[in-house]
Scaffold this motif. Sequence first.
Motif: not given
Length: 95
Positions: A29-35
Motif C-alpha cells: 500500500v506504500a512504497v519508499g526508496s528501498s527494498d
Amino acid sequence: MSILICVLLINGALATPIGLIFTNVIETVAVGSSDTYSKTGSASNYNILYLIGLGDSGIQNIAKNNGITKIKYVDKHTISLFYLFNIETFTVYGD
C-alpha cells in the motif's frame, strides 16, 4: 437477489478485492526508496459482520512501537470469511 447486488456493489467500492466466500490477499500500500530494511512491525484491525470493528493499525503507531524511524514500505494482508469476519494486518518495513 437484492442482497447479492448490494454485496457486489459494496465490494466494488473497496480497494481490496473481497471474495464472497474467502479472501486471502497481500498487497503493498506504500512504497519508499528501498527494498532493504532492518525492522518490521505489524498491527491488525478486526471486524465482525461489518457491525463491530476493533483495532489500531495506524502506520505511525506501528513504526513508533517497533522503533522504526524511516519507513521503507507498508503491506496490507486481508483475510475474510463469508463477510462474517475480516482481519486486516498492516506490516511496516523500515530502519
